[in-house]
Scaffold this active site. Sequence first.
Site, PDB file in Angstrom:
ATOM      1  N   PRO A 104       4.607  -3.451  -4.897  1.00  0.00           N
ATOM      2  CA  PRO A 104       4.163  -4.709  -5.517  1.00  0.00           C
ATOM      3  C   PRO A 104       3.961  -5.822  -4.483  1.00  0.00           C
ATOM      4  O   PRO A 104       3.296  -6.820  -4.774  1.00  0.00           O
ATOM      5  CB  PRO A 104       5.270  -5.055  -6.515  1.00  0.00           C
ATOM      6  CG  PRO A 104       6.392  -4.115  -6.275  1.00  0.00           C
ATOM      7  CD  PRO A 104       5.904  -3.001  -5.398  1.00  0.00           C
ATOM      8  N   GLU A 131      14.448  -0.625  -7.144  1.00  0.00           N
ATOM      9  CA  GLU A 131      14.022  -1.941  -6.645  1.00  0.00           C
ATOM     10  C   GLU A 131      13.112  -1.833  -5.433  1.00  0.00           C
ATOM     11  O   GLU A 131      12.492  -2.803  -5.013  1.00  0.00           O
ATOM     12  CB  GLU A 131      15.236  -2.807  -6.294  1.00  0.00           C
ATOM     13  CG  GLU A 131      16.071  -3.208  -7.498  1.00  0.00           C
ATOM     14  CD  GLU A 131      15.246  -3.905  -8.582  1.00  0.00           C
ATOM     15  OE1 GLU A 131      14.661  -4.947  -8.293  1.00  0.00           O
ATOM     16  OE2 GLU A 131      15.198  -3.368  -9.703  1.00  0.00           O
ATOM     17  N   ARG A 169     -13.206   9.970  -6.489  1.00  0.00           N
ATOM     18  CA  ARG A 169     -14.547   9.738  -7.045  1.00  0.00           C
ATOM     19  C   ARG A 169     -15.599   9.552  -5.954  1.00  0.00           C
ATOM     20  O   ARG A 169     -16.783   9.744  -6.185  1.00  0.00           O
ATOM     21  CB  ARG A 169     -14.577   8.463  -7.899  1.00  0.00           C
ATOM     22  CG  ARG A 169     -13.767   8.479  -9.131  1.00  0.00           C
ATOM     23  CD  ARG A 169     -13.967   7.188  -9.909  1.00  0.00           C
ATOM     24  NE  ARG A 169     -15.137   7.265 -10.775  1.00  0.00           N
ATOM     25  CZ  ARG A 169     -16.286   6.673 -10.577  1.00  0.00           C
ATOM     26  NH1 ARG A 169     -16.465   5.892  -9.539  1.00  0.00           N
ATOM     27  NH2 ARG A 169     -17.294   6.826 -11.408  1.00  0.00           N
ATOM     28  N   ASP A 184     -23.404   2.494  -9.625  1.00  0.00           N
ATOM     29  CA  ASP A 184     -22.330   1.656  -9.118  1.00  0.00           C
ATOM     30  C   ASP A 184     -22.831   0.789  -7.975  1.00  0.00           C
ATOM     31  O   ASP A 184     -22.370  -0.335  -7.792  1.00  0.00           O
ATOM     32  CB  ASP A 184     -21.151   2.503  -8.625  1.00  0.00           C
ATOM     33  CG  ASP A 184     -20.309   3.030  -9.785  1.00  0.00           C
ATOM     34  OD1 ASP A 184     -20.522   2.556 -10.918  1.00  0.00           O
ATOM     35  OD2 ASP A 184     -19.474   3.893  -9.555  1.00  0.00           O
TER      36      ASP A 184
HETATM   37  C1  9D3 Z   1      11.818  -8.750  -9.321  1.00  0.00           C
HETATM   38  C2  9D3 Z   1      11.656  -7.662  -8.358  1.00  0.00           C
HETATM   39  N1  9D3 Z   1      10.624  -6.675  -8.754  1.00  0.00           N
HETATM   40  C3  9D3 Z   1       9.419  -6.908  -7.900  1.00  0.00           C
HETATM   41  C4  9D3 Z   1       8.232  -7.296  -8.682  1.00  0.00           C
HETATM   42  C5  9D3 Z   1      11.223  -5.378  -8.520  1.00  0.00           C
HETATM   43  C6  9D3 Z   1      10.305  -4.238  -8.613  1.00  0.00           C
HETATM   44  C7  9D3 Z   1       9.625  -3.957  -9.801  1.00  0.00           C
HETATM   45  C8  9D3 Z   1       8.818  -2.836  -9.897  1.00  0.00           C
HETATM   46  C9  9D3 Z   1      10.142  -3.383  -7.547  1.00  0.00           C
HETATM   47  C10 9D3 Z   1       9.341  -2.272  -7.652  1.00  0.00           C
HETATM   48  C11 9D3 Z   1       8.687  -1.996  -8.825  1.00  0.00           C
HETATM   49  C12 9D3 Z   1       7.851  -0.791  -8.939  1.00  0.00           C
HETATM   50  N2  9D3 Z   1       6.423  -1.081  -8.707  1.00  0.00           N
HETATM   51  C13 9D3 Z   1       5.748  -0.392  -7.815  1.00  0.00           C
HETATM   52  O1  9D3 Z   1       6.311   0.483  -7.179  1.00  0.00           O
HETATM   53  C14 9D3 Z   1       4.375  -0.721  -7.530  1.00  0.00           C
HETATM   54  C15 9D3 Z   1       3.503  -1.717  -8.071  1.00  0.00           C
HETATM   55  C16 9D3 Z   1       3.666  -2.705  -9.074  1.00  0.00           C
HETATM   56  O2  9D3 Z   1       4.708  -2.849  -9.732  1.00  0.00           O
HETATM   57  N3  9D3 Z   1       2.622  -3.552  -9.334  1.00  0.00           N
HETATM   58  C17 9D3 Z   1       1.448  -3.459  -8.680  1.00  0.00           C
HETATM   59  N4  9D3 Z   1       1.238  -2.560  -7.749  1.00  0.00           N
HETATM   60  C18 9D3 Z   1       2.259  -1.699  -7.453  1.00  0.00           C
HETATM   61  S1  9D3 Z   1       2.172  -0.512  -6.311  1.00  0.00           S
HETATM   62  C19 9D3 Z   1       3.711   0.003  -6.563  1.00  0.00           C
END
Ligand code: 9D3
Length: 266
Positions: A104, A131, A169, A184
């Site tokens: 994320p 996490e 793709r 596309d």
């Molecule tokens: C409040 C802390 N959180 C961060 C936003 C903890 C957290 C939540 C969800 C940590 C990891 C995750 C799992 N998400 C992914 O592994 C992930 C992800 C995402 O949640 N949103 C957008 N792209 C991606 S790529 C991997």
Amino acid sequence: MPTLRIDVVTIFPEMFDALVGHGISGRAAERALFQMHRWNPRDLTEDAYRRVDDRPFGGGPGMVMLAEPLARTLDAISEAQLEERVRSQARADVKKAPVIYLSPRGAPLTQQRVCELAELTELTLLCGRYEGIDERLLRARVDEEIAIGDFVVSGGELPAMMLIDAVVRWLPGAVQDFASVQEDSFTRGLLDCSHYTRPEDWRGLRVPDVLLGGHHQRIREWRRQEALLTTQQRRPELLTSARKQGWLDPADERVLSRIGDQAKAT
Ligand code: 9D3
């Protein structure tokens, strides 16, 4: 054309059955346009509990993925990739596969990056759970962090599948109908136009006349206008960057100023 080799590190390898079992990505896998190898870091643990996570130093909620099982997994992958190169007599100068962590905190995935990744011959994807992953493993072993959008999902597996689907793709021969790949590029940087199919009259709602006339030039123009209009209304920032890229021609600009004039008049 060498096939793309994708190695995925995940504690939920079965989730990827969905990707190789269905649709365009499934067919591409069947036809060996790419090969996917799944690696479960649990298989490379040595303790009785097969631990892949532990509590965070400093306290706080949730668990953190341990560096060591992931490092061992990535080592095993490098070894397997090397073996494969020898077996397939790949050129000696191919670069080491980039390790991409789906996170994320990563840079948002773009079509531009997808196309670049489709040019590679090897790709290693790291999926996190809980996490996240011990930062030391990331510093030592990860080349790039990629996110799929500004929203939270429960782990890296679905994001990794989205990335793989988008990349696959683009492999030559993956999309049966080459025209749809060309399309596309026709709507490059714009949202797609609307689509209609039979019947011509569905519960009193008619298909736009221009699509029934068989006048291909006019149909083409109508679709381009539709794409421009929809983009203007829903994602005006895409229009700004398409303009900067030089993807809009004078005819497009005339369509857009006409739309603008109509908006002012109403
Ligand atoms: C409040 C802390 N959180 C961060 C936003 C903890 C957290 C939540 C969800 C940590 C990891 C995750 C799992 N998400 C992914 O592994 C992930 C992800 C995402 O949640 N949103 C957008 N792209 C991606 S790529 C991997």
